[in-house]
Design a protein around this motif. Sequence first.
Motif, PDB file in Angstrom:
ATOM      1  N   ASP A 164      35.638  40.524  39.081  1.00 42.03           N
ATOM      2  CA  ASP A 164      34.853  39.453  37.792  1.00 42.03           C
ATOM      3  C   ASP A 164      34.726  38.345  38.064  1.00 42.03           C
ATOM      4  OD1 ASP A 164      36.269  42.385  36.623  1.00 42.03           O
ATOM      5  OD2 ASP A 164      38.339  42.185  37.388  1.00 42.03           O
ATOM      6  N   ILE A 165      35.140  37.797  38.389  1.00 41.18           N
ATOM      7  CA  ILE A 165      35.216  35.714  38.794  1.00 41.18           C
ATOM      8  C   ILE A 165      33.856  35.731  38.998  1.00 41.18           C
ATOM      9  CG2 ILE A 165      35.461  33.710  40.074  1.00 41.18           C
ATOM     10  CD1 ILE A 165      38.637  35.198  40.638  1.00 41.18           C
ATOM     11  N   ARG A 166      33.008  36.640  39.783  1.00 44.23           N
ATOM     12  CA  ARG A 166      31.160  36.665  40.374  1.00 44.23           C
ATOM     13  C   ARG A 166      30.436  37.665  39.785  1.00 44.23           C
ATOM     14  NH1 ARG A 166      32.487  37.126  46.981  1.00 44.23           N
ATOM     15  NH2 ARG A 166      33.583  35.421  47.206  1.00 44.23           N
ATOM     16  N   ARG A 167      30.635  37.730  38.512  1.00 40.98           N
ATOM     17  CA  ARG A 167      29.577  38.591  38.009  1.00 40.98           C
ATOM     18  C   ARG A 167      29.234  37.364  37.050  1.00 40.98           C
ATOM     19  NH1 ARG A 167      28.286  43.999  38.605  1.00 40.98           N
ATOM     20  NH2 ARG A 167      30.712  45.025  39.554  1.00 40.98           N
ATOM     21  N   ASN A 168      27.175  37.589  37.044  1.00 36.69           N
ATOM     22  CA  ASN A 168      27.111  36.171  36.103  1.00 36.69           C
ATOM     23  C   ASN A 168      26.181  37.125  35.086  1.00 36.69           C
ATOM     24  OD1 ASN A 168      25.431  36.948  38.084  1.00 36.69           O
ATOM     25  ND2 ASN A 168      25.159  34.766  38.854  1.00 36.69           N
ATOM     26  N   ASP A 169      25.845  38.506  35.102  1.00 37.67           N
ATOM     27  CA  ASP A 169      24.352  39.370  35.121  1.00 37.67           C
ATOM     28  C   ASP A 169      25.180  39.489  33.542  1.00 37.67           C
ATOM     29  OD1 ASP A 169      27.072  40.868  34.665  1.00 37.67           O
ATOM     30  OD2 ASP A 169      26.063  42.484  36.459  1.00 37.67           O
ATOM     31  N   ALA A 170      25.881  38.888  32.608  1.00 39.55           N
ATOM     32  CA  ALA A 170      26.157  39.258  31.311  1.00 39.55           C
ATOM     33  C   ALA A 170      26.905  40.344  30.931  1.00 39.55           C
ATOM     34  CB  ALA A 170      25.038  38.928  30.626  1.00 39.55           C
ATOM     35  N   GLU A 171      26.819  41.789  32.035  1.00 40.53           N
ATOM     36  CA  GLU A 171      27.548  42.451  31.741  1.00 40.53           C
ATOM     37  C   GLU A 171      28.837  43.122  31.550  1.00 40.53           C
ATOM     38  OE1 GLU A 171      24.762  45.744  33.654  1.00 40.53           O
ATOM     39  OE2 GLU A 171      23.128  44.474  32.761  1.00 40.53           O
ATOM     40  N   TRP A 172      29.231  44.305  31.388  1.00 41.05           N
ATOM     41  CA  TRP A 172      30.514  44.232  30.601  1.00 41.05           C
ATOM     42  C   TRP A 172      30.944  45.386  31.603  1.00 41.05           C
ATOM     43  CZ3 TRP A 172      34.173  42.036  27.775  1.00 41.05           C
ATOM     44  CH2 TRP A 172      35.227  42.068  27.055  1.00 41.05           C
ATOM     45  N   HIS A 173      32.024  45.179  32.525  1.00 41.91           N
ATOM     46  CA  HIS A 173      31.893  45.997  33.683  1.00 41.91           C
ATOM     47  C   HIS A 173      33.582  45.794  33.883  1.00 41.91           C
ATOM     48  CE1 HIS A 173      28.559  45.694  35.824  1.00 41.91           C
ATOM     49  NE2 HIS A 173      28.296  44.064  35.042  1.00 41.91           N
ATOM     50  N   PRO A 174      34.005  46.958  33.001  1.00 44.61           N
ATOM     51  CA  PRO A 174      35.581  47.223  32.774  1.00 44.61           C
ATOM     52  C   PRO A 174      36.743  48.338  34.390  1.00 44.61           C
ATOM     53  CG  PRO A 174      34.178  48.810  31.218  1.00 44.61           C
ATOM     54  CD  PRO A 174      33.562  47.410  31.896  1.00 44.61           C
ATOM     55  N   HIS A 175      37.190  47.313  34.732  1.00 44.11           N
ATOM     56  CA  HIS A 175      37.623  48.336  35.953  1.00 44.11           C
ATOM     57  C   HIS A 175      39.150  48.415  36.079  1.00 44.11           C
ATOM     58  CE1 HIS A 175      38.535  45.020  38.215  1.00 44.11           C
ATOM     59  NE2 HIS A 175      37.792  44.548  37.576  1.00 44.11           N
ATOM     60  N   VAL A 176      40.075  49.042  35.901  1.00 43.85           N
ATOM     61  CA  VAL A 176      41.216  48.790  35.810  1.00 43.85           C
ATOM     62  C   VAL A 176      42.244  49.523  37.883  1.00 43.85           C
ATOM     63  CG1 VAL A 176      43.832  49.784  34.711  1.00 43.85           C
ATOM     64  CG2 VAL A 176      41.626  50.124  32.926  1.00 43.85           C
ATOM     65  N   PRO A 177      42.800  48.512  37.556  1.00 44.57           N
ATOM     66  CA  PRO A 177      43.548  48.765  39.197  1.00 44.57           C
ATOM     67  C   PRO A 177      44.529  49.299  39.343  1.00 44.57           C
ATOM     68  CG  PRO A 177      43.681  46.252  38.194  1.00 44.57           C
ATOM     69  CD  PRO A 177      42.744  46.871  37.050  1.00 44.57           C
ATOM     70  N   PRO A 178      44.821  49.670  40.501  1.00 41.68           N
ATOM     71  CA  PRO A 178      46.231  50.488  40.306  1.00 41.68           C
ATOM     72  C   PRO A 178      46.949  49.831  40.082  1.00 41.68           C
ATOM     73  CG  PRO A 178      45.538  49.917  42.671  1.00 41.68           C
ATOM     74  CD  PRO A 178      44.331  49.518  41.176  1.00 41.68           C
ATOM     75  N   LEU A 179      48.803  49.857  40.434  1.00 34.68           N
ATOM     76  CA  LEU A 179      49.864  49.274  39.903  1.00 34.68           C
ATOM     77  C   LEU A 179      49.736  49.502  41.409  1.00 34.68           C
ATOM     78  CD1 LEU A 179      51.853  51.413  36.705  1.00 34.68           C
ATOM     79  CD2 LEU A 179      50.444  49.064  36.726  1.00 34.68           C
ATOM     80  N   ALA A 180      50.993  47.914  40.864  1.00 33.58           N
ATOM     81  CA  ALA A 180      51.123  47.325  42.676  1.00 33.58           C
ATOM     82  C   ALA A 180      52.053  49.409  43.509  1.00 33.58           C
ATOM     83  CB  ALA A 180      52.393  46.859  42.633  1.00 33.58           C
ATOM     84  N   ARG A 181      52.342  49.596  42.463  1.00 28.71           N
ATOM     85  CA  ARG A 181      53.915  50.809  43.253  1.00 28.71           C
ATOM     86  C   ARG A 181      52.529  51.978  43.537  1.00 28.71           C
ATOM     87  NH1 ARG A 181      57.014  52.057  40.209  1.00 28.71           N
ATOM     88  NH2 ARG A 181      57.207  50.493  38.606  1.00 28.71           N
ATOM     89  N   TRP A 182      51.553  51.321  43.758  1.00 29.29           N
ATOM     90  CA  TRP A 182      50.318  52.775  44.305  1.00 29.29           C
ATOM     91  C   TRP A 182      49.472  52.282  45.266  1.00 29.29           C
ATOM     92  CZ3 TRP A 182      48.666  53.694  38.221  1.00 29.29           C
ATOM     93  CH2 TRP A 182      50.062  54.290  37.688  1.00 29.29           C
ATOM     94  N   ARG A 183      49.798  50.501  45.705  1.00 29.28           N
ATOM     95  CA  ARG A 183      49.406  50.021  46.549  1.00 29.28           C
ATOM     96  C   ARG A 183      50.399  49.511  48.305  1.00 29.28           C
ATOM     97  NH1 ARG A 183      43.886  48.918  46.759  1.00 29.28           N
ATOM     98  NH2 ARG A 183      43.556  47.737  44.924  1.00 29.28           N
ATOM     99  N   ASN A 184      49.143  50.252  48.585  1.00 29.57           N
ATOM    100  CA  ASN A 184      50.614  50.168  50.473  1.00 29.57           C
ATOM    101  C   ASN A 184      49.105  49.020  51.128  1.00 29.57           C
ATOM    102  OD1 ASN A 184      51.372  52.969  50.203  1.00 29.57           O
ATOM    103  ND2 ASN A 184      48.883  53.953  50.974  1.00 29.57           N
ATOM    104  N   ILE A 185      50.965  48.434  51.677  1.00 30.91           N
ATOM    105  CA  ILE A 185      50.675  46.529  51.901  1.00 30.91           C
ATOM    106  C   ILE A 185      51.076  47.063  53.054  1.00 30.91           C
ATOM    107  CG2 ILE A 185      50.614  44.603  52.229  1.00 30.91           C
ATOM    108  CD1 ILE A 185      49.156  45.315  49.623  1.00 30.91           C
ATOM    109  N   THR A 186      49.849  46.475  54.282  1.00 24.81           N
ATOM    110  CA  THR A 186      51.582  46.275  55.963  1.00 24.81           C
ATOM    111  C   THR A 186      51.129  44.633  56.492  1.00 24.81           C
ATOM    112  OG1 THR A 186      50.612  48.775  56.369  1.00 24.81           O
ATOM    113  CG2 THR A 186      51.226  47.344  58.373  1.00 24.81           C
TER     114      THR A 186
END
Length: 312
Positions: free
Chosen positions: A118-140
């Motif tokens: 999101d931060i690096r986009r500079n192409d003036a296009e809309w790129h929606p994305h929905v990340p998973p909730l934290a409860r669905w992310r595995n961290i080690t």
Amino acid sequence: MTLVLFSAPDSVWDEYRDVLPRAIARAGVEARIIRDDALTDPTEVDYIVYAPSSRLKDFTPFTRLKAVLNLWAGVEAIAPNPTLKAPLARMVDYGLTEGMVEWCVGHTLRHHLGMDQDIRRNDAEWHPHVPPLARWRNITVLGLGALGEAVARALVDLNFRVTGWSRRQKDIGGICCLSGDDGLREALSSAEILILLLPLTDNTRDLMDRNRLALLPKGACVINPGRGPLIVDEDLIDALDSGQIAHATLDVFRTEPLPPEHPFWAHDGVTVTPHIASDTRPQSAADVVAENLRRGETGEPFLHLVDRSAGY
């Protein structure tokens, strides 16, 4: 009068010149602090407050030495020193812990939420994305010492699914704690985001080589605020180029400052930060040093003693 040698470069002394004497006075210890260039008789020194960047490498002349109080969390530069016979305490304080938690949580959320795209986009296009909730992310988290446990607990509080691995088996509420070789393979195999907080020892050097990087889920992210030599640089670059690793955020390196010609600088899949994840803050570290001086003078056990056989 207790004699304390402050053995560190001038730049470090400048940070402690005022706060350390005040902390020692608050602890009720009568002490005189001297610098390396003022030392005339090593046999009179009771304690050494030490930065591994100090010129002092031979502790043999300090025959009255009660303890060496390290100003840094890492002790790999001093723990193997055969001339050091006195107890060695590493730095553990709330400043180091809170700083590490904040840095690790910040970069974990950055990768989890996909902020870079999101931060690096500079192409003036809309790129929606929905990340998973934290409860669905595995961290080690590899390493469940004071810093690793604090980071793991903070991530659990955000609802991440956290697995921790350590050399010795731990039992920490809300965290799947593993140990041993089989446990390491299991911990890596689920790590969508891997955080390295292990000490540097003979057993952990080059731990994350091509074989262990291959155990991670494809597209995993690696965060290393621990020690640079935990990772084999060339193997990490190969894993990034192949897509096995999506991104690596690195705060520590084999050579610091990281040389300008190192390929990490130019690689799109690497974020370099200049060893800022957690640093010793004089205001909080001085209190830990002062408390260990008080303990040494009253016969109480020192805090945060290093197991020299383990290297941390």
